[in-house]
Design a protein around this motif. Structure first.
Motif, short mmCIF file in Angstrom:
data_model
loop_
_atom_site.label_atom_id
_atom_site.label_comp_id
_atom_site.label_asym_id
_atom_site.label_seq_id
_atom_site.Cartn_x
_atom_site.Cartn_y
_atom_site.Cartn_z
N ALA A 182 -10.51 54.68 -7.86
CA ALA A 182 -11.76 54.51 -7.12
C ALA A 182 -12.81 53.83 -8.00
CB ALA A 182 -12.29 55.86 -6.65
N ASP A 183 -13.54 52.90 -7.41
CA ASP A 183 -14.71 52.31 -8.05
C ASP A 183 -15.94 52.89 -7.37
OD1 ASP A 183 -16.73 50.79 -9.15
OD2 ASP A 183 -16.26 48.99 -8.00
N ILE A 207 -14.14 57.89 -3.59
CA ILE A 207 -13.36 59.03 -4.10
C ILE A 207 -12.97 59.95 -2.95
CG2 ILE A 207 -13.34 60.95 -5.72
CD1 ILE A 207 -15.66 59.51 -7.21
N VAL A 208 -13.95 60.28 -2.12
CA VAL A 208 -13.69 61.17 -0.99
C VAL A 208 -12.70 60.53 -0.01
CG1 VAL A 208 -14.74 62.30 1.01
CG2 VAL A 208 -15.86 62.40 -1.22
N ARG A 209 -12.86 59.25 0.24
CA ARG A 209 -11.93 58.55 1.13
C ARG A 209 -10.50 58.68 0.62
NH1 ARG A 209 -11.35 51.94 1.86
NH2 ARG A 209 -9.15 52.02 2.46
N LEU A 210 -10.29 58.40 -0.66
CA LEU A 210 -8.94 58.44 -1.21
C LEU A 210 -8.38 59.86 -1.25
CD1 LEU A 210 -9.33 55.89 -4.13
CD2 LEU A 210 -7.96 55.58 -2.05
N ALA A 211 -9.26 60.84 -1.40
CA ALA A 211 -8.82 62.23 -1.45
C ALA A 211 -8.49 62.80 -0.08
CB ALA A 211 -9.90 63.08 -2.12
N THR A 212 -8.92 62.12 0.98
CA THR A 212 -8.75 62.67 2.32
C THR A 212 -7.92 61.78 3.25
OG1 THR A 212 -10.88 61.70 2.99
CG2 THR A 212 -10.91 63.98 2.20
N GLU A 213 -7.35 60.72 2.71
CA GLU A 213 -6.53 59.83 3.54
C GLU A 213 -5.29 60.56 4.05
OE1 GLU A 213 -7.15 55.28 2.03
OE2 GLU A 213 -5.92 56.58 0.78
N LYS A 214 -4.75 60.03 5.13
CA LYS A 214 -3.53 60.60 5.71
C LYS A 214 -2.30 60.11 4.95
CE LYS A 214 -5.87 62.64 8.93
NZ LYS A 214 -6.09 64.11 8.83
N PRO A 215 -1.19 60.81 5.05
CA PRO A 215 0.04 60.35 4.41
C PRO A 215 0.38 58.93 4.82
CG PRO A 215 0.30 62.59 5.23
CD PRO A 215 -1.03 62.11 5.74
N ARG A 225 -16.43 51.76 -2.07
CA ARG A 225 -16.95 52.28 -0.81
C ARG A 225 -16.95 51.21 0.28
NH1 ARG A 225 -22.89 51.77 -0.10
NH2 ARG A 225 -22.69 53.61 1.23
N HIS A 226 -16.78 49.96 -0.11
CA HIS A 226 -16.74 48.86 0.86
C HIS A 226 -15.33 48.45 1.23
CE1 HIS A 226 -21.02 48.51 0.27
NE2 HIS A 226 -20.85 48.38 -1.03
N GLY A 227 -14.33 49.06 0.58
CA GLY A 227 -12.95 48.73 0.92
C GLY A 227 -12.12 48.43 -0.32
N GLU A 228 -10.90 48.00 -0.10
CA GLU A 228 -9.99 47.71 -1.20
C GLU A 228 -10.45 46.44 -1.93
OE1 GLU A 228 -5.15 47.26 -1.88
OE2 GLU A 228 -5.95 48.14 -0.04
N ILE A 229 -10.35 46.47 -3.26
CA ILE A 229 -10.80 45.34 -4.06
C ILE A 229 -9.72 44.93 -5.06
CG2 ILE A 229 -13.24 45.91 -3.86
CD1 ILE A 229 -13.12 47.17 -6.61
N ALA A 230 -9.79 43.67 -5.47
CA ALA A 230 -8.97 43.18 -6.56
C ALA A 230 -9.70 43.50 -7.86
CB ALA A 230 -8.73 41.69 -6.44
#
Length: 232
Positions: A182-183, A207-215, A225-230
């Motif tokens: 997470a950034d 951080i919270v998004r990644l900790a609560t994602e579905k399988p 917080r704005h999405g996936e980044i390179a």
């Protein structure tokens, strides 16, 4: 109920992550090396405190043993503990300073991950979130429109680049566990001297998004917080 262990959770991003996940129904374990602050944070958040110095093998082993005895397993591990190290002119940096920063920011994540893997593998959906930084991105630190380009923090930036790469390697090697970085972004905390434009809540969004994602959400990613980044 999801059981989540967070290092460096006595203040800043770690504490806010603990608060938010507790509000979402997680059973939160607050890890921190400062016993007084860690115990206070845990009490305020209705969480459990476990003394954890990520730079000390024995402390990490004792923390994992305590969680094994008390909770028996964890579902989410958040490697959040970190230190900034020296900023500015690197002319007088020492090996001792470099070892200190990497020992917490990178090797600490290795220590904690190794110690807690057996507990994660008892979960039906194990997750690791490594709290990295856009400060470790070559692209962002060379982009004059980004705040990351304005800071000279040689050891911190290098350690976060290493942590992100470590994340991708673990994700490839451990396909049974969802492992992402997470950034948080430039956030107003003690860590930044409260100079960031984001609130501490905004800084924990990724951080919270990644900790609560579905399988099945995916592994080996670097997410803001704005999405996936390179991160290159």
């Amino acid at each position: 109920m999801t059981i989540t262990f967070i290092t460096g959770a006595n203040k800043g991003l770690g504490r806010e992550t603990a608060r938010r996940l507790s509000d979402l129904g997680h059973t939160v374990i607050v890890g921190a090396r400062d016993v007084e602050r860690g115990a206070e944070a845990a009490a305020a958040l209705a969480a459990r405190f476990v003394a954890t110095d990520v730079s000390d093998d024995a402390s990490v082993a004792a923390a994992a043993a305590g969680v094994a005895e008390h909770e028996g397993a964890i579902d989410v591990l958040i490697n959040n503990a970190g230190i900034p190290g020296p900023v500015g002119d690197p002319s007088n940096l020492t090996g001792t300073e470099a070892l200190g920063v990497f020992d917490v920011n990178v090797i600490g994540a290795v220590r904690v991950t190794t110690a807690f893997l057996p507990l994660l593998r008892r979960s039906p959906d194990p997750v690791i979130v490594n709290v990295s930084s856009g400060m470790g991105s070559l692209a962002l630190t060379h982009d004059p429109s980004r705040p990351e380009s304005e800071v000279i923090a040689p050891l911190y930036t290098a350690s976060k680049a290493a942590l992100t790469m470590l994340t991708t390697q673990y994700a490839k090697a451990l396909p049974d566990i969802r492992i992402n970085a997470a950034d948080p972004g430039y956030t107003a905390t003690d860590f930044t001297g409260h100079s960031g434009p984001q609130t501490v809540t905004e800084g924990t969004d990724a951080i919270v998004r990644l900790a609560t994602e579905k399988p099945g959400a995916g592994s080996g990613r670097f997410v803001s917080r704005h999405g996936e980044i390179a991160w290159s």
